[in-house]
Each structure stands twice: as structure tokens, then as C-alpha cells.
Scaffold this motif. Structure first.
Motif, PDB file in Angstrom:
ATOM      1  N   GLU A  18      58.868   3.873  12.629  1.00  7.31           N
ATOM      2  CA  GLU A  18      58.731   4.606  11.396  1.00  7.31           C
ATOM      3  C   GLU A  18      58.132   3.779  10.258  1.00  7.31           C
ATOM      4  N   PRO A  19      56.977   4.285   9.535  1.00  4.15           N
ATOM      5  CA  PRO A  19      56.316   3.326   8.657  1.00  4.15           C
ATOM      6  C   PRO A  19      57.283   3.070   7.401  1.00  4.15           C
ATOM      7  N   ALA A  20      57.969   3.858   7.072  1.00  2.00           N
ATOM      8  CA  ALA A  20      58.961   3.733   5.991  1.00  2.00           C
ATOM      9  C   ALA A  20      59.830   2.252   6.307  1.00  2.00           C
ATOM     10  N   ARG A  21      60.588   2.287   7.583  1.00  2.00           N
ATOM     11  CA  ARG A  21      61.409   1.326   7.925  1.00  2.00           C
ATOM     12  C   ARG A  21      60.647  -0.221   7.958  1.00  2.00           C
ATOM     13  N   ALA A  22      59.379   0.209   8.583  1.00  2.00           N
ATOM     14  CA  ALA A  22      58.542  -1.132   8.717  1.00  2.00           C
ATOM     15  C   ALA A  22      58.162  -1.799   7.339  1.00  2.00           C
ATOM     16  N   ALA A  23      58.144  -0.882   6.416  1.00  2.00           N
ATOM     17  CA  ALA A  23      57.806  -1.248   5.086  1.00  2.00           C
ATOM     18  C   ALA A  23      59.089  -2.074   4.592  1.00  2.00           C
ATOM     19  N   MET A  24      60.017  -1.742   4.680  1.00  2.00           N
ATOM     20  CA  MET A  24      61.196  -2.297   4.320  1.00  2.00           C
ATOM     21  C   MET A  24      61.445  -3.727   4.918  1.00  2.00           C
ATOM     22  N   LEU A  25      61.111  -3.737   6.170  1.00  2.00           N
ATOM     23  CA  LEU A  25      61.261  -4.875   6.782  1.00  2.00           C
ATOM     24  C   LEU A  25      60.413  -6.056   6.613  1.00  2.00           C
TER      25      LEU A  25
ATOM     26  N   LEU B 139      65.503  -2.158  23.950  1.00  2.00           N
ATOM     27  CA  LEU B 139      64.197  -2.571  23.541  1.00  2.00           C
ATOM     28  C   LEU B 139      63.389  -1.335  23.117  1.00  2.00           C
ATOM     29  N   ALA B 140      63.547  -0.225  23.610  1.00  2.00           N
ATOM     30  CA  ALA B 140      63.152   1.024  23.165  1.00  2.00           C
ATOM     31  C   ALA B 140      63.745   1.492  21.814  1.00  2.00           C
ATOM     32  N   GLU B 141      65.012   1.354  21.534  1.00  2.00           N
ATOM     33  CA  GLU B 141      65.604   1.404  20.172  1.00  2.00           C
ATOM     34  C   GLU B 141      64.992   0.515  19.165  1.00  2.00           C
ATOM     35  N   ILE B 142      64.659  -0.634  19.439  1.00  2.00           N
ATOM     36  CA  ILE B 142      63.761  -1.710  18.539  1.00  2.00           C
ATOM     37  C   ILE B 142      62.495  -0.874  18.113  1.00  2.00           C
ATOM     38  N   GLY B 143      61.792  -0.717  19.292  1.00  2.00           N
ATOM     39  CA  GLY B 143      60.592  -0.038  19.345  1.00  2.00           C
ATOM     40  C   GLY B 143      60.438   1.267  18.413  1.00  2.00           C
ATOM     41  N   ALA B 144      61.549   2.235  18.479  1.00  3.28           N
ATOM     42  CA  ALA B 144      61.856   3.193  17.643  1.00  3.28           C
ATOM     43  C   ALA B 144      62.062   2.855  16.242  1.00  3.28           C
TER      44      ALA B 144
ATOM     45  N   VAL C 140      59.761   0.567  -2.393  1.00  4.66           N
ATOM     46  CA  VAL C 140      58.595  -0.193  -1.341  1.00  4.66           C
ATOM     47  C   VAL C 140      58.283   0.859  -0.399  1.00  4.66           C
ATOM     48  N   ALA C 141      59.215   1.495   0.252  1.00  6.91           N
ATOM     49  CA  ALA C 141      58.838   2.494   1.317  1.00  6.91           C
ATOM     50  C   ALA C 141      58.265   3.677   0.973  1.00  6.91           C
ATOM     51  N   GLY C 142      58.395   4.003  -0.307  1.00  2.52           N
ATOM     52  CA  GLY C 142      57.724   5.223  -0.833  1.00  2.52           C
ATOM     53  C   GLY C 142      58.747   6.255  -0.175  1.00  2.52           C
ATOM     54  N   VAL C 143      60.117   6.366  -0.239  1.00  2.00           N
ATOM     55  CA  VAL C 143      60.691   7.374  -0.090  1.00  2.00           C
ATOM     56  C   VAL C 143      61.974   7.417  -0.925  1.00  2.00           C
ATOM     57  N   GLY C 144      62.520   8.465  -1.012  1.00  3.12           N
ATOM     58  CA  GLY C 144      63.697   8.790  -1.885  1.00  3.12           C
ATOM     59  C   GLY C 144      64.880   8.056  -1.539  1.00  3.12           C
ATOM     60  N   ALA C 145      65.826   8.061  -2.552  1.00  2.00           N
ATOM     61  CA  ALA C 145      67.046   7.284  -2.527  1.00  2.00           C
ATOM     62  C   ALA C 145      67.896   7.670  -1.027  1.00  2.00           C
ATOM     63  N   ALA C 146      68.190   8.847  -0.974  1.00  2.00           N
ATOM     64  CA  ALA C 146      68.919   9.481   0.396  1.00  2.00           C
ATOM     65  C   ALA C 146      68.116   9.111   1.587  1.00  2.00           C
ATOM     66  N   THR C 147      66.982   9.282   1.463  1.00  2.00           N
ATOM     67  CA  THR C 147      65.977   8.972   2.801  1.00  2.00           C
ATOM     68  C   THR C 147      65.869   7.582   2.928  1.00  2.00           C
ATOM     69  N   GLY C 148      65.952   6.815   1.894  1.00  2.00           N
ATOM     70  CA  GLY C 148      66.105   5.193   2.014  1.00  2.00           C
ATOM     71  C   GLY C 148      67.256   4.697   2.581  1.00  2.00           C
TER      72      GLY C 148
END
Length: 234
Positions: A21-28, A12-17, A45-53
């Protein structure tokens, strides 16, 4: 996410983590309409670079929130299942019921009708679920919500294709908490397939660049005939 095993506090803590992260939330959130998208589009969509994405997508895959479809050299990402979509919608639920803004507000179409992992949500989705349950067209069973023969006949009488409606009978649905209405709309395989049938029949239309849906005049008349509450002021 494994339906057969209750999550531990660490899972559950891992799912919360992952969701924190706003970038991951934007992807979802970009995938909640049930589409599949390539890594580059999700990174934008997440506003990050390719490597970070790519790093974020790897984390989401490892966490069981995403699945990937490979087609030749291309990889397309989607939500792992509708349980993940339901989780995201539930977490997006406001603490208090939102006040509907002026009709020109940008979120009004989403509140009226939208897709939630490919099934109908929003005010129209909640109204349809209420009508189907109240009239006994859909009933709760041990394996989920089921369309009954009487409900299938009513859908055909309202104008949906008989063969397509018959194919809905073996499918199980589930109640999905609507984040704007705070009531249930019809999700699961039954909800997804019924929404597809209504889209193909022209009862609903997709809005370009959005997961908002627009009922056609004819479709709205037919939905009202099925008992869906709808007033002109909506």
C-alpha cells in the motif's frame, strides 16, 4: 516481527501486503531515519486523511512494523526496530546499480551520506565500514560486529571523546546492506552510537528537512585519516 521464530509463508505474505500500500510505504519511509512522528504528520506525508492514516497505522502496528510511544495524550510512532529499517532499505535496493546523476541532482546528498535508522549510510557509511574492517578496528564475532581496543584507540586518536568511545566497546553492530552502494555499512547499536558520537563531535552535520548528512571539512579530514576513501570529485 519475531527474531526467534522463522516467518511462515502467511506472515511473509502479510508483510508484503502491508508494504504494497503506497500510503503505508510512505509512512515507513518517513520513519527510516529513526525519528518518532505523530499520526497527523504521517498522514500528511502519506497524502491521506486523518481517519485513513489512523487505519494504516493500526495495520502497521498489528503487523509488527511499527511501535508507538505514548506521552500524555500524545502518541508518537516509530519503526519497531532496526530489522524493519534494514528490510525497508533492502527492498528499496535497485535491481541494477543506479547511475549517479549530475551533481545538481536532488538525490546526490542522500547517496553521499545519510542516516539509515540513525546510523551512517551512503558512500561515506560504506567507506567507514570498509576502513574499520580492513584495519581490524571492527571485527565480526558470534554476537555481531565488535569494536576492538585498537579501534577505540584509533577513534580517540582521531579526535573523538575517549569516554564516549569507551562506551562503544560493549555494543554489537551488524552489517546493513546499503541500497545505493549495494555494499555493507555499519548498523545495529554500535553503528547508531558511533554515528551519534560523530555528530556530537561535529564530524557530521544534519541537513535540514532531510536525512542526508554533510561531513564537515574537519570531520572529513579525520575520517580520511582513519582510512575512509574519499576523493574531491565526490
Amino acid at each position: 516481527m519475531n527474531d526467534a521464530i522463522s516467518p511462515s509463508r502467511y506472515q511473509l505474505a502479510e508483510i508484503g501486503a502491508l508494504l504494497a500500500e503506497p500510503a503505508r510505504a510512505a509512512m515507513l519511509l518517513a520513519l527510516i531515519d529513526g525519528t518518532m512522528r505523530p499520526a497527523g504528520e504521517l498522514a500528511r506525508v502519506a497524502g491521506v486523511g486523518a481517519a485513513t492514516g489512523s487505519a494504516h497505522l493500526k495495520r502497521l502496528l498489528e503487523g509488527g512494523l511499527l511501535a508507538v510511544h505514548e506521552q500524555g495524550r500524545h502518541r508518537y510512532y516509530r519503526l519497531a526496530n532496526d530489522d524493519v529499517a534494514a528490510l525497508i532499505e533492502a527492498l528499496a535496493l535497485p535491481r541494477t546499480r543506479p547511475v549517479l546523476p549530475d551533481p545538481s541532482g536532488g538525490d546526490r546528498p542522500l547517496r553521499m551520506a545519510r542516516t539509515c535508522y540513525r546510523h551512517l549510510a551512503g558512500l561515506l557509511g560504506v567507506g567507514l565500514c570498509d576502513a574499520l574492517l580492513q584495519r581490524g578496528f571492527v571485527q565480526a564475532a558470534s554476537e555481531g560486529m565488535r569494536l576492538h581496543d585498537e579501534g577505540a584507540q584509533a577513534l580517540v586518536a582521531a579526535g573523538l571523546d575517549a569516554v564516549r568511545v569507551e562506551a562503544l566497546l560493549p555494543l554489537a553492530g551488524r552489517g546493513c546492506l546499503d541500497w545505493t552502494e549495494r555494499r555493507l555499512h555499519l548498523g545495529g547499536p554500535l553503528g547508531v552510537s558511533l554515528t551519534e558520537v560523530m555528530l556530537d563531535a561535529g564530524w557530521l552535520r544534519r541537513r535540514s528537512g532531510s536525512r542526508a548528512l554533510q561531513p564537515s571539512d574537519d570531520g572529513l579530514r579525520r575520517l580520511i585519516a582513519l582510512g575512509v576513501p574519499w576523493e574531491s570529485r565526490h
